[in-house]
Design an enzyme around this catalytic site. Structure first.
Site, short mmCIF file in Angstrom:
data_model
loop_
_atom_site.label_atom_id
_atom_site.label_comp_id
_atom_site.label_asym_id
_atom_site.label_seq_id
_atom_site.Cartn_x
_atom_site.Cartn_y
_atom_site.Cartn_z
N LYS A 104 0.43 -1.15 -0.07
CA LYS A 104 0.61 -0.19 0.15
C LYS A 104 0.61 1.08 -0.41
O LYS A 104 0.59 2.35 -0.41
CB LYS A 104 -1.11 0.12 1.05
N ASP A 105 2.46 1.39 0.68
CA ASP A 105 3.50 1.83 0.05
C ASP A 105 3.79 1.50 -0.53
O ASP A 105 4.35 3.32 -0.57
CB ASP A 105 3.97 2.27 1.69
N ARG A 157 -7.25 8.92 1.94
CA ARG A 157 -8.46 8.21 1.04
C ARG A 157 -9.21 7.70 1.89
O ARG A 157 -10.35 8.11 2.35
CB ARG A 157 -7.55 6.44 0.84
N ARG A 158 -8.88 7.74 3.37
CA ARG A 158 -9.73 7.45 4.44
C ARG A 158 -10.64 8.73 5.07
O ARG A 158 -11.87 8.25 5.48
CB ARG A 158 -8.78 6.32 5.39
N ARG A 175 0.43 11.78 11.90
CA ARG A 175 1.52 10.76 11.87
C ARG A 175 1.74 10.38 12.22
O ARG A 175 1.20 10.10 13.61
CB ARG A 175 2.25 12.23 11.19
N ARG A 181 0.43 6.61 17.12
CA ARG A 181 -0.56 7.48 16.97
C ARG A 181 -1.06 6.93 18.00
O ARG A 181 -2.13 7.19 18.59
CB ARG A 181 -1.09 6.50 15.70
N CYS A 269 0.85 11.22 -5.31
CA CYS A 269 0.62 10.92 -4.01
C CYS A 269 -0.96 11.60 -2.62
O CYS A 269 -1.11 10.96 -1.85
CB CYS A 269 2.09 11.06 -3.05
#
Length: 336
Positions: A104-105, A157-158, A175, A181, A269
């Protein structure tokens, strides 16, 4: 053809050949990864699988990337590629033999460095996103949270999809690695909850913090979600052959469809692009693709099906369908 493995020429090397060469001529197989807890957990998984496949000495090489050091907006560093360029450099210079990446990265608008390929995709883990509430919160689900509740996420996206379903929430970017987090969520009380990927949460042993699993139909995953890719130099035939033994065919099919779609959209990005391929109960290959504005106010949606033997064709078709439905205008309207 995105991320295709370049075939080796001549007689392929075998694991036995590789083992003999490793013992006699080479130091341990070096597995490169980022230094975050999740990335190290992924590298240890790859290390275990390699050890189970062939009795080879291995070592993990931690590489701190500019993306890990930077606490600002990733777009200022060139997006997700900030997590890869130092690792790519180590691989190309021969300082490591294998690079471990969360797919995903891996950006969709930047080609892999020439002479490298993903020789293996490990079996896909849970693709769902999850809600993690702060300690002491009286809420457990997004639907329970009142208007104006502050929710944090690292992904546009979220954010786009949450605001599409709950435009009354206050969603901000946050971040840091997963552990950081969650610690900040509990200590600072800035957010009522954050949204994370479930498989990543499980890799660092924090799955008990998930209060709600969010179905892919509600929050479509990132392209490559739950997939670990093992990248190597294509000229290193022995390593290519070793990693091929670890490659999961269904996962390669699904990731090929998703990343073909991503390449076709040419998103940058900051583009909120989601994509999820899976095999249906009747054996068809399904691909869902979505493109959003950053606040979720506009979106393009496409879902199509094809034979599992045609992931590239399906990915290209869904990308073209999204472009017909306005995806290009949405992507170009979002600042890089």
């Amino acid at each position: 053809m995105p991320d295709e493995l370049v075939p080796t020429h001549g007689e392929p090397a075998t694991v036995s050949t590789y083992l003999g060469r490793m013992v006699s001529d080479r130091p341990p197989l070096r597995i490169g990864t980022r230094t975050s807890p999740m990335a190290m957990a992924q590298a240890r998984l790859a290390q275990r699988l390699i050890s189970d496949t062939a009795d080879l000495p291995t070592e993990i090489v931690g590489i701190q990337t500019s993306g890990d050091r930077w606490m600002g907006d990733l777009a200022e560093l060139g997006g997700k590629g900030a997590f890869l360029k130092e690792i790519d450099r180590h691989l190309l210079m021969g300082r490591i033999d294998i690079a471990v990446h969360a797919m995903k990265d891996v950006p969709g608008d930047t080609p892999l460095p020439e002479g490298t390929a993903f020789a293996a995709y490990l079996p896909r883990e849970d693709v769902r996103d999850v809600l993690v509430v702060r300690e002491g919160s009286k809420y457990q689900r997004l639907e329970e949270m009142p208007p104006g509740t502050r929710v944090g996420t690292s992904a546009v996206r979220r954010k786009a999809q949450m605001l599409k379903h709950r435009p009354d929430l206050h969603v901000d970017r946050v971040r840091g690695n997963v552990n950081t987090r969650i610690a900040r969520l509990d200590e600072e009380k800035r957010f009522e909850a954050i949204v994370l990927n479930f498989s990543g949460l499980r890799r660092v042993g924090l799955e008990h913090r998930a209060s709600e699993l969010i179905a892919p139909e509600v929050m479509c995953p990132a392209v490559g979600s739950g997939v670990i890719g093992l990248q190597c130099r294509t000229a290193d035939a022995a390593t290519v052959e070793l990693l091929r033994l670890l490659d999961d065919s269904p996962t390669r099919t699904h990731i090929t469809a998703e990343r073909t779609m991503l390449h076709g959209l040419r998103g940058h990005c900051n583009s909120p692009i989601a994509g999820y391929a899976h095999t249906t109960a009747d054996g068809q290959l399904s691909l869902l693709g979505m493109v959003f504005t950053r606040e979720g106010g506009r979106f393009a949606y496409s879902q199509e099906w094809d034979s599992i033997a045609r992931p590239t064709e399906l990915g290209a078709y869904v990308a073209a369908d999204l472009l017909r439905k306005g995806a290009r205008g949405i992507i170009d309207g979002i600042p890089h």
